[in-house]
Scaffold this motif. Structure first.
Motif, PDB file in Angstrom:
ATOM      1  N   PHE A  27       4.492  -0.929   0.210  1.00  0.00           N
ATOM      2  CA  PHE A  27       3.139  -0.343   0.171  1.00  0.00           C
ATOM      3  C   PHE A  27       3.155   1.089  -0.323  1.00  0.00           C
ATOM      4  CE2 PHE A  27       1.694  -3.381   3.736  1.00  0.00           C
ATOM      5  CZ  PHE A  27       1.308  -4.316   2.797  1.00  0.00           C
TER       6      PHE A  27
ATOM      7  N   VAL B 230      -5.817  -1.344   9.435  1.00  0.00           N
ATOM      8  CA  VAL B 230      -5.552   0.077   9.661  1.00  0.00           C
ATOM      9  C   VAL B 230      -4.059   0.340   9.536  1.00  0.00           C
ATOM     10  CG1 VAL B 230      -5.632   1.908  11.374  1.00  0.00           C
ATOM     11  CG2 VAL B 230      -7.571   0.371  11.122  1.00  0.00           C
ATOM     12  N   LYS B 231      -3.272  -0.536  10.157  1.00  0.00           N
ATOM     13  CA  LYS B 231      -1.820  -0.374  10.109  1.00  0.00           C
ATOM     14  C   LYS B 231      -1.333  -0.340   8.654  1.00  0.00           C
ATOM     15  CE  LYS B 231       2.469  -0.714  11.752  1.00  0.00           C
ATOM     16  NZ  LYS B 231       3.106  -0.153  12.915  1.00  0.00           N
ATOM     17  N   ALA B 232      -1.809  -1.296   7.855  1.00  0.00           N
ATOM     18  CA  ALA B 232      -1.378  -1.350   6.455  1.00  0.00           C
ATOM     19  C   ALA B 232      -1.724  -0.041   5.749  1.00  0.00           C
ATOM     20  CB  ALA B 232      -2.027  -2.525   5.743  1.00  0.00           C
ATOM     21  N   GLN B 233      -2.896   0.508   6.056  1.00  0.00           N
ATOM     22  CA  GLN B 233      -3.273   1.764   5.404  1.00  0.00           C
ATOM     23  C   GLN B 233      -2.368   2.902   5.828  1.00  0.00           C
ATOM     24  OE1 GLN B 233      -7.639   2.557   5.230  1.00  0.00           O
ATOM     25  NE2 GLN B 233      -7.756   0.565   6.208  1.00  0.00           N
ATOM     26  N   THR B 234      -1.956   2.913   7.102  1.00  0.00           N
ATOM     27  CA  THR B 234      -1.061   3.992   7.533  1.00  0.00           C
ATOM     28  C   THR B 234       0.327   3.817   6.930  1.00  0.00           C
ATOM     29  OG1 THR B 234      -0.283   2.852   9.507  1.00  0.00           O
ATOM     30  CG2 THR B 234      -2.257   4.185   9.742  1.00  0.00           C
ATOM     31  N   LEU B 235       0.611   2.614   6.408  1.00  0.00           N
ATOM     32  CA  LEU B 235       1.888   2.424   5.715  1.00  0.00           C
ATOM     33  C   LEU B 235       1.732   2.726   4.231  1.00  0.00           C
ATOM     34  CD1 LEU B 235       2.986  -0.928   7.397  1.00  0.00           C
ATOM     35  CD2 LEU B 235       3.585   1.389   8.052  1.00  0.00           C
ATOM     36  N   GLY B 236       0.534   3.130   3.835  1.00  0.00           N
ATOM     37  CA  GLY B 236       0.325   3.555   2.455  1.00  0.00           C
ATOM     38  C   GLY B 236      -0.305   2.506   1.569  1.00  0.00           C
ATOM     39  N   ALA B 237      -0.799   1.399   2.139  1.00  0.00           N
ATOM     40  CA  ALA B 237      -1.304   0.312   1.307  1.00  0.00           C
ATOM     41  C   ALA B 237      -2.669   0.642   0.709  1.00  0.00           C
ATOM     42  CB  ALA B 237      -1.403  -0.971   2.129  1.00  0.00           C
TER      43      ALA B 237
ATOM     44  N   LEU C 136      -0.014  -2.811  -7.924  1.00  0.00           N
ATOM     45  CA  LEU C 136      -1.139  -3.642  -7.512  1.00  0.00           C
ATOM     46  C   LEU C 136      -0.814  -4.438  -6.247  1.00  0.00           C
ATOM     47  CD1 LEU C 136      -4.001  -4.467  -8.381  1.00  0.00           C
ATOM     48  CD2 LEU C 136      -2.964  -6.407  -9.557  1.00  0.00           C
TER      49      LEU C 136
ATOM     50  N   CYS D 247       8.108   4.742   7.112  1.00  0.00           N
ATOM     51  CA  CYS D 247       7.261   5.373   6.109  1.00  0.00           C
ATOM     52  C   CYS D 247       7.247   6.889   6.243  1.00  0.00           C
ATOM     53  CB  CYS D 247       5.844   4.822   6.212  1.00  0.00           C
ATOM     54  SG  CYS D 247       5.782   3.126   5.673  1.00  0.00           S
TER      55      CYS D 247
ATOM     56  N   GLN E  97      -3.545  -4.043  -2.463  1.00  0.00           N
ATOM     57  CA  GLN E  97      -2.329  -4.435  -1.725  1.00  0.00           C
ATOM     58  C   GLN E  97      -2.683  -5.094  -0.408  1.00  0.00           C
ATOM     59  OE1 GLN E  97      -0.114  -0.768  -1.473  1.00  0.00           O
ATOM     60  NE2 GLN E  97       1.045  -1.190  -3.323  1.00  0.00           N
TER      61      GLN E  97
ATOM     62  N   GLY F  18      -4.238   7.032   6.606  1.00  0.00           N
ATOM     63  CA  GLY F  18      -3.376   7.307   5.461  1.00  0.00           C
ATOM     64  C   GLY F  18      -1.922   7.376   5.886  1.00  0.00           C
TER      65      GLY F  18
END
Lengths: 272, 271
Positions: free
Chosen positions: B102, A170-177, B107, B159, A181, B74
């Protein structure tokens, strides 16, 4: 006097205590060997260390009259190549399948049951199929090892991937991943040390399949040699070969564990 | 009338027979700092997860700028969890540089050359701001709990999210360290103009941190079926208007049993 449960030997004593059983076993063997050879000097069952040394010297340093090769080293090389090829292929497959099915619920739903069933097939039972389909050459031996080991590695990596806290995803997604990635930067590096651990655990099975395949169909290799000289009851070759295989297995395991702590120092967290 | 930044319209949430939230209706403007308090299991974390996008309301609507809230996490909504928020296989600096990477639509998200240098510099500045400049090359398992949370916050803030969600971020920290973290988070909130939602167990925290306090509690209670009714926002207070008597009142309501046991604990320790 301390209670036995509280008594911890000092580190020097620990080494000595660890070596003691080895020494005892050696002495017992030497006494047994001596006794048998005293009765019958041509006894083959418990050869003396001198006889083993002579036999091994012949195999390791005198070119074979038939092929001109140094048999012992050729056997070692062939066997290790087969083992590394088989386990290496299994590791690559296991890593890819394990990470993908562990990370993506869609792939887990479609492939996890199949993987479970495949891992339940006894690999040696399909060895004849491999011989029929692929032939008796190197490929069938390597395939046997790979098929034998890959499902274990894949399932282990799958579980390890699922164990990574979902908070990180979840954290990675909130950083835009993006999904690739997350797979490449977050999950893959974290399962790499687990992959090495899985390889270490599966090497025992790898040796088993290697020796089985060599025993049935081969022209060289450590397993082949042992099963070949069995016909002549050459314990003076079999025993040193078994010791050599054990040593190789130990060295490979040690090397992998050293690589693991060198490459992935952050993985120490889980161990402490 | 201008559109509210975030709007909750009659939100309800249930898992099977268990109703967690009901009738949550509220609006939030950009730049507010809202603390969410309530007994455990009262749905405050569930509400946070709805904003995060990992949970969806069972009924009602949650809107961001008039649009339905995205149904997955997001980059416009940053998060700091109580733990597991940082990547254990990267050093402190790498953690923050990776966050920058990120953002790039490649990719792997690896950065090279000039981009990388710039990201490293930006990351180092961010880490100085949160007080981690001395630990750039350490791995997370070598950091204390407070340092880990500082790193997680730095990662989220670099970010530039519009909303920052904090899920009991300081719950596992010592009181002294917690005070430092409060200062840090207020500082970042002001400089980066964030909208912050913070779930906390510590009612005191809610009373002086931020601009607005939400108390989640059940309006109706059936002792024979504790999960028959969901919680809602029972108090929605501007923080500067609160008084000690009100603090005591809410505190008693939220955990009458816990506060008495705690005082018992204290007296026991003193004797």
């Amino acid at each position: 006097m301390k209670k036995l449960i509280n008594y911890t030997p000092s580190s020097a004593n620990q080494v000595l205590l660890g070596l003691l059983p080895f020494a005892v076993l050696l002495v017992i063997y030497m006494i047994g060997s001596e006794a048998r050879l005293a009765i019958n000097p041509s006894d083959k069952l418990l050869p003396s260390f001198g006889q083993m040394g002579e036999a091994m010297y012949r195999l390791a340093f005198e070119p074979s009259r038939r092929t001109g090769e140094l048999v012992f080293w050729q056997d070692t090389l062939s066997s290790l190549l087969r083992l590394f090829a088989g386990v290496g292929i299994a590791a690559i497959f296991g890593l890819c399948i394990g990470v993908l099915t562990g990370a993506l619920p869609v792939l887990f739903a479609s492939f996890a049951p199949l993987l479970t069933v495949i891992s339940l097939i006894p690999p040696l039972a399909i060895l004849p199929i491999l011989f029929i389909v692929i032939g008796l050459g190197e490929a069938s031996k390597i395939t046997l090892i790979a098929i034998g080991v890959a499902p274990f590695i894949a399932r282990d990596i799958q579980r390890r991937t699922q164990e990574i806290p979902s908070e990180q995803l979840v954290k990675a997604q909130t950083l835009g991943a993006s999904t690739p990635q997350i797979l490449i930067r977050v999950l893959l590096p974290q399962v790499m040390p687990k992959l090495i651990d899985a390889i270490r655990l599966s090497l025992g099975a790898g040796w088993l399949f290697l020796i089985a395949a060599e025993a049935i169909s081969s022209t060289d290799g450590l397993g082949y040699r042992i099963f070949l000289v069995r016909r002549y009851m050459s314990m003076d070759v079999i025993l040193p070969y078994v010791a050599w295989i054990t040593l190789l297995a130990f060295l490979i395991d040690y090397l992998l564990s050293a690589i693991n702590s060198r490459l992935y120092p952050w993985n120490a967290e889980g161990k402490s | 009338m201008s559109q509210p930044f975030i709007e909750a319209r009659n939100i309800g949430k249930q898992y099977g027979q268990d109703i967690i939230l009901e009738n949550v209706t509220t609006t939030v403007e950009e730049g507010e700092f809202i603390t969410l308090v309530g007994a455990s299991g009262c749905g405050k974390s569930t509400f946070l997860k709805m904003i995060l996008g990992t949970e969806q309301p069972s009924s009602g609507e949650l809107l961001l700028n008039g649009e339905p809230m995205p149904n997955e996490p997001g980059p416009e909504r940053g998060i700091v969890f109580q733990q597991y928020s940082v990547f254990p296989h990267m050093t402190v600096l790498e953690n923050v540089v990776a966050a920058k990477g990120f953002q790039k639509a490649s990719l792997t998200g690896y950065l090279f050359g000039n981009e990388k240098r710039q990201a490293r510099q930006e990351a180092a500045e961010m880490l100085t701001q949160v007080g981690l400049s001395h630990a750039l090359n350490r791995y997370p398992h070598e950091l204390s709990g407070g340092m880990k949370q500082r790193l997680a916050i730095a990662q989220a803030v670099i970010c530039k999210p519009r909303i920052l969600l904090l899920d009991e971020p300081f719950g596992a920290l010592d009181p002294g360290i917690r005070a430092d973290m409060h200062r840090l988070i207020l500082d970042l909130w002001r400089t980066h103009k964030l909208t912050i939602f913070m779930v906390t167990h510590d009612l005191k925290e809610g009373f002086y941190l931020g601009t607005r306090l939400w108390v989640f509690d059940k309006l109706r209670h059936d002792p024979h079926a504790p999960n028959a009714y969901g919680a809602s926002i029972t108090y929605d207070l501007p923080v500067d208007a609160t008084q000690d008597s009100l603090y005591q009142e809410i505190d008693d309501q939220l955990r009458p049993t816990k506060s008495t046991t705690m005082t018992a604990d204290l007296t026991e320790r003193q004797t």
